[in-house]
Design an enzyme around this catalytic site. Structure first.
Site, mmCIF file in Angstrom:
data_model
loop_
_atom_site.group_PDB
_atom_site.id
_atom_site.type_symbol
_atom_site.label_atom_id
_atom_site.label_comp_id
_atom_site.label_asym_id
_atom_site.label_seq_id
_atom_site.Cartn_x
_atom_site.Cartn_y
_atom_site.Cartn_z
ATOM 1 N N THR A 148 12.296 56.464 -63.413
ATOM 2 C CA THR A 148 12.602 56.835 -64.801
ATOM 3 C C THR A 148 11.569 56.280 -65.782
ATOM 4 O O THR A 148 11.121 55.148 -65.645
ATOM 5 C CB THR A 148 13.993 56.282 -65.154
ATOM 6 N N GLY A 179 16.220 48.724 -62.431
ATOM 7 C CA GLY A 179 16.886 47.443 -62.229
ATOM 8 C C GLY A 179 16.015 46.509 -61.414
ATOM 9 O O GLY A 179 15.155 46.956 -60.645
ATOM 10 N N GLU A 195 22.442 57.897 -61.694
ATOM 11 C CA GLU A 195 22.518 58.728 -60.483
ATOM 12 C C GLU A 195 22.915 60.165 -60.816
ATOM 13 O O GLU A 195 23.683 60.797 -60.097
ATOM 14 C CB GLU A 195 23.503 58.119 -59.466
#
Lengths: 693, 693
Positions: free
Chosen positions: A172, A211, A455
């Site tokens: 992303t 993350g 997701e």
């Protein structure tokens, strides 16, 4: 100072004597005592079924229950795993605690002989409420396993397994999420050096959100557009080191940091990453499916369709590990609190009533309880689907991939939508105390809210399901074979619901047929509109866009039908468990009738159900609330969450709600730190008043 | 150390050169530059109306707009009022900052000559996004003004006005909220000492939640059950000092503290309070309506019904100061972001499309925009109602009180419900970036979520409205006079909607009539069921409980009708503003049609609207989305929030979303503090890897 005075001996003496007095009067018990609030105790004495047996069924067998409890006991006995002070911690403290728990867990698993693919790991996760670091490290590993060559796997996986490196998955970007082809990071191959040069050409190309990136990761799988001799070959994955293993400093040309506070997930260091002229060797492109040869030749090998499996597996995983258990917890907390909390009177002479005795409170919580069971039981269905597809796909047969993809997309979307909305209802159903962080409900709600986006954003996912369904419908019309989950589209619609009494609506055939009708009708309407627009000259893309609101409705109705159908099948399979089958059948009925009651228009629209029949649905639905209310506490007890896992002042097994709220509040930094506000701003004002009082 | 290295000269040089390069390419602009993202600029060039004129209308006149902007300029020019670092602050820091802002504001108002009842104060509040302390201090003052004698007012109000004392309003207890009669704190009058003795007899009687109590208040208005000679006279209000004015220590016998973290409102010190044998003089009972004489005689004076006015006024106040502006802000942020964010392609050859060009995104945001306008315009309606009632009630004519109470209860409930749900939609419509605290949306959502509970829990409020409506319906049947807001219940139902084309559904008469039908029908059904249950022998209370789910539906439909009706009236009044009337009419149509589209069953049930007519509604509704989309940005610009007030990286006027996200993230403590996690847990692991790479 206020604090010192608060804690002064005299005050403390009062506080203790007050507590002792309340304790004697039965209103205030010391921690650790296992006696239960009588209002909660009563609820357990009238269970219509064996809670222990239902727990075993939910766990998939009594053996699993035993394993789970053993794991939970180990985890809860170690202070290093504690989440006790979670609600008082800063983002920094939560991050550190999550890293601590993850490193301890690795050690503990080694010590206990638990393996990464053993049964215990999911119970560890459950016991810790998912508050662990390095979740994306797992994605990092999975992406190497999926996209890497055997040599690449052999090189990187052992390091990652031992946490000798921490990886992240940098896909992303600030300006790009869903539309992967739009990613802007570049990787240019230089034949002379045999290296790729990675760059972040614009601010919108900065990696954002991964993350474990913000403060932990040493390595990253980075997705970038591959360029060879000026030609773009599309997205590829590259491994690069982003921080020193010696001192953790960012590698030259790397800017990396944390994206700051979020609505939740403060224990995760979501990060950003900018790259300027980072050179990595040719071997660092993950090359199972495509490779760049030394001379710059681009070679594709086999089909990389198998990668969809990773995405599908991740979606399935988060539903059963993160999402559904969170709704189960919220139901547990709100239901237990609703029999401890008393408010107003149902009858003038009585004491104040338990709030769960109000129909409006039942209407809020009990359909959610039914939803929690409905979703839990979807596990078996989805797994069966997945395993069948997996076997075929490993044999390079990709026929079932579109269905598997569409099914898991829609199921992910509907489950995360309902769970998020459900947790919010639970929070608000607990009134002011639900709003306190100490209830645990704000944490559960905000966690679920993220699942609607990560997701796969839900609207996008519903539209993917819709696209699949539109194709299935075309197959029905042209006599082609139809994938199993959509065969119902070809069955004949009876036109009218056959129910004649409200009791008829407790027949699974009746409501399943109603859901089937609705799903078929909504899809048919949307497809007809789409076809009409195209036939009248609209561009395919524009026509699709103009139908998307209705296509989403159709996809939701399809998923709703599948969940109802699976719930019915689950009830049938419980035929050897009479008591449990009875209560689960009630839940199934409630889930189905609540769905009709809340969406009456979908069933009334074409006259499939009449206004009179809606009255029957309403009557049956409201009657069911009163029936299930009697088993509400046993039904949440059966989820068998430990107090530590719930981490809620309102939801503990013993129901000592007010005592816990008070005791936990004492631990808040607001009661431990003296605020400068008094000395700086208030004291000068109050001094002026002294002479006047 | 990671941080020092990150900031090292070399890295900084890279960072700066990268920024400079992006800046030249137009992707990254320095802060303070007023140039606007071109994607946002375009939207403003095609407005169909004058934004400035609409702003003036929303403000209630151009003079108000001028005053508001002047106040905002003053507030934003003072660093002491800054909310810049809000999203990075701990609960303690937020509390201190709120106290600071409140004390500064008092000084600033004095300096500027702004008064407590002047026009400026609400603009101060708007500029500061409500992030001030001492909100309950105002309730403390109001309760003395309402319940106190002239002597009590003369003694306490001047002190409170100057912040020489800080008061709180201690009503809610750990175990008691909505049901005031159930409060358990006691106040026993002792004739011999002429004092009341206040006690907290049980843990559930502990005062819990009052704002300003946890760390600030020196005084409290405490509600307690009054006992004289062993007889209970019910709830009364007492003033007592809870902290020393000299050193802020709790008074003897007082245990007071903060209730800890919440979902939001961390700047407010919600507190708890336990009392043990606190003696206060007889004069400290607020005695406008009831008094205890020295000999223990209890005297009641006049009607205290007027107190309902305080509650009603508070509800009206929070709607227009706290709740509705928060939805307006959320709409502003999400709408601006949705024309800056580009994702996927609408047509294969085009660049990525603005996400607001997708029908599904329009479906999420534009009905909310219409709702924001609908609610904003309710202000005039409710104020008119209130002022009429207020005048009568001051003259001891209480006839309009039930209606005023029922109306404001229902309106408070429906507005807080819709605004909360709306802010959540805005948050999720911004994808991952909406979930970042820096978007401002989590803050707005969690703030609104509280409003569904405070000042009356919404389900309870809807049922109060329903009780009023059931009485109105009985009045219709018995030919009694009916209060103005419910007269529609007596009009004749046409039985069938008269629309023949989708364009007919853009006629206010058509949709108003549909809403009227729905409200009347739902109320009628619920009342009939209630009557039937009572006639078949059910106790009145039990029968009521069994109808509450349907009574809530009826109350919602009533409120929905009132909002639609008022929106239609507002459009009519804009007859001298052709351009603005046109766009506001579109919003009114959208609000009404979205309500039908989202609740089709209510209109289909009795055949009032047919399936074919629902198709017309759907067509008109979807067409309206595309029309309003073109004015979406001008419509949120007209709300005229300053960037400081929005406090959102996604919603600023200039649309430099990605730049702000990046710059703001730099200020996060996660990027300023070195975490112990590395040294303690990660470093030892990484050292092992060094030899292997």
């Amino acid at each position: 100072m206020p604090l010192s005075l608060l804690m002064a001996a005299k005050e403390k003496g009062f506080q203790q004597s007050q507590m002792a007095q309340w304790n004697r009067s039965g209103y205030f018990r010391s921690s650790g005592s296992r006696d239960v609030n009588p209002d909660l105790e009563t609820e357990r004495q009238t269970a219509s079924f064996s809670v222990e047996r239902l727990t075993a069924i939910l766990d998939g067998g009594a053996d699993n229950t035993r394993t789970r409890r053993a794991v939970e006991a180990v985890i809860h006995s170690e202070p290093g795993f504690s989440r006790e002070n979670q609600y008082f911690q800063s983002q920094n403290e939560r991050y550190e605690a999550a890293v601590r728990r993850s490193v301890y867990l690795k050690e503990k698993m080694h010590q206990m002989g638990w393996t990464e693919d053993g049964p215990e790991i999911k119970y560890c996760y459950r016991a810790l409420g998912g508050d662990l670091a390095f979740n994306v490290h797992r994605v990092f590993k999975n992406s190497i396993l999926a996209l890497g060559t055997d040599e690449q796997i052999a090189k990187w996986i052992p390091l990652a397994d031992k946490y000798h490196i921490i990886g992240t998955y940098a896909q992303t970007e600030l300006g790009h999420g869903t539309f992967l082809r739009g990613l802007e990071t570049t990787a240019i191959f230089d034949i002379s050096t045999q290296e790729f040069t990675l760059n972040t050409p614009k601010i919108s190309a900065m990696k954002w959100w991964p993350g474990d990136l913000g403060r932990s990761a040493t390595h990253a799988v980075v997705f970038a557009q591959l360029y060879i001799k000026g030609k773009c070959y599309g997205l590829h994955a590259f491994i690069l080191q982003i921080r020193s293993l010696r001192d953790h400093s960012p590698a030259p040309g790397v800017i990396v940091g944390d994206i700051g506070p979020k609505m939740n997930f403060e224990h995760i260091d979501n990060g950003y990453l900018m790259l300027q002229n980072i050179n990595i060797p040719r071997e660092n492109m993950l090359s199972r499916f495509s490779q760049v040869l030394p001379d710059g030749t681009y070679v594709k090998r086999g089909s990389d369709k198998i990668n969809y499996l990773t995405m599908i597996m991740t979606r399935i995983h988060i539903l059963w590990i993160e999402v559904i258990p969170t709704l189960l917890k919220a139901c547990t907390i709100a239901t237990r609190y609703s029999v401890v909390r008393r408010q107003s009177k149902l009858n003038p002479g009585d004491p104040e009533a338990k709030i769960l005795d109000y129909q409006t409170q039942q209407q809020k919580l009990l359909p959610l309880l039914a939803t929690a069971y409905a979703f839990h039981f979807m596990n078996a269905y989805v797994n069966e689907f997945y395993n069948k597809g997996y076997t075929e796909i490993r044999q390079e047969n990709f026929d079932s991939l579109p269905e598997l993809h569409a099914l898991t997309a829609g199921i992910k979307a509907i489950i995360t939508e309902y769970c998020t909305a459900g947790a919010e209802v639970c929070l608000r159903a607990c009134g002011g105390h639900g709003y306190s962080a100490l209830s645990g409900l704000p944490f559960l709600y905000t966690k679920l809210a993220a699942s609607c986006t990560y997701e796969g954003e839900n609207t996008v996912l519903f539209l993917q399901t819709a696209r699949f369904l539109v194709k299935c419908l075309a197959a029905v019309h042209s006599g082609q074979p139809i994938p199993p989950s959509a065969t119902y589209l070809s069955s004949v619609d009876s036109g009218k619901c056959q129910a004649r009494t409200s009791v008829d609506f407790l027949k699974p055939d009746i409501y399943a047929e109603a859901y089937r009708h609705r799903a078929t009708r909504l899809l048919g309407n949307a497809a007809t509109k789409l076809q009409g627009l195209v036939q009248s000259g609209a561009e395919q893309h524009e026509a699709w866009n103009q139908c998307t609101v209705q296509l989403v409705q159709a996809a939701k109705a399809h998923c709703h039908y599948i969940v109802v159908k699976n719930f019915i099948d689950t009830v049938e399979k419980l035929r050897n468990e009479a008591e449990i089958q009875k209560i689960v059948k009630h839940l199934c009925d409630l889930f189905a009738l609540h769905g009709i009651f809340s969406n009456t228009g979908d069933f009334l629209y074409a006259g499939y159900i009449s206004g009179d029949q809606i009255d029957m649905v309403t009557a049956s639905y409201l009657d069911l609330l009163a029936v299930i209310r009697n088993d509400a506490v046993p039904l949440v007890d059966a989820f068998d969450f430990t107090d530590e896992s719930l981490n809620s002042a309102l939801g503990s097994y013993d129901g000592h709600v007010y005592q816990r709220l008070y005791e936990w509040a004492q631990k808040s930094p607001t009661n431990k730190q003296v605020s400068q506000a008094y000395a700086r701003y208030l004291k000068p004002l109050f001094q002026s008043a002294l002479s006047k009082l």
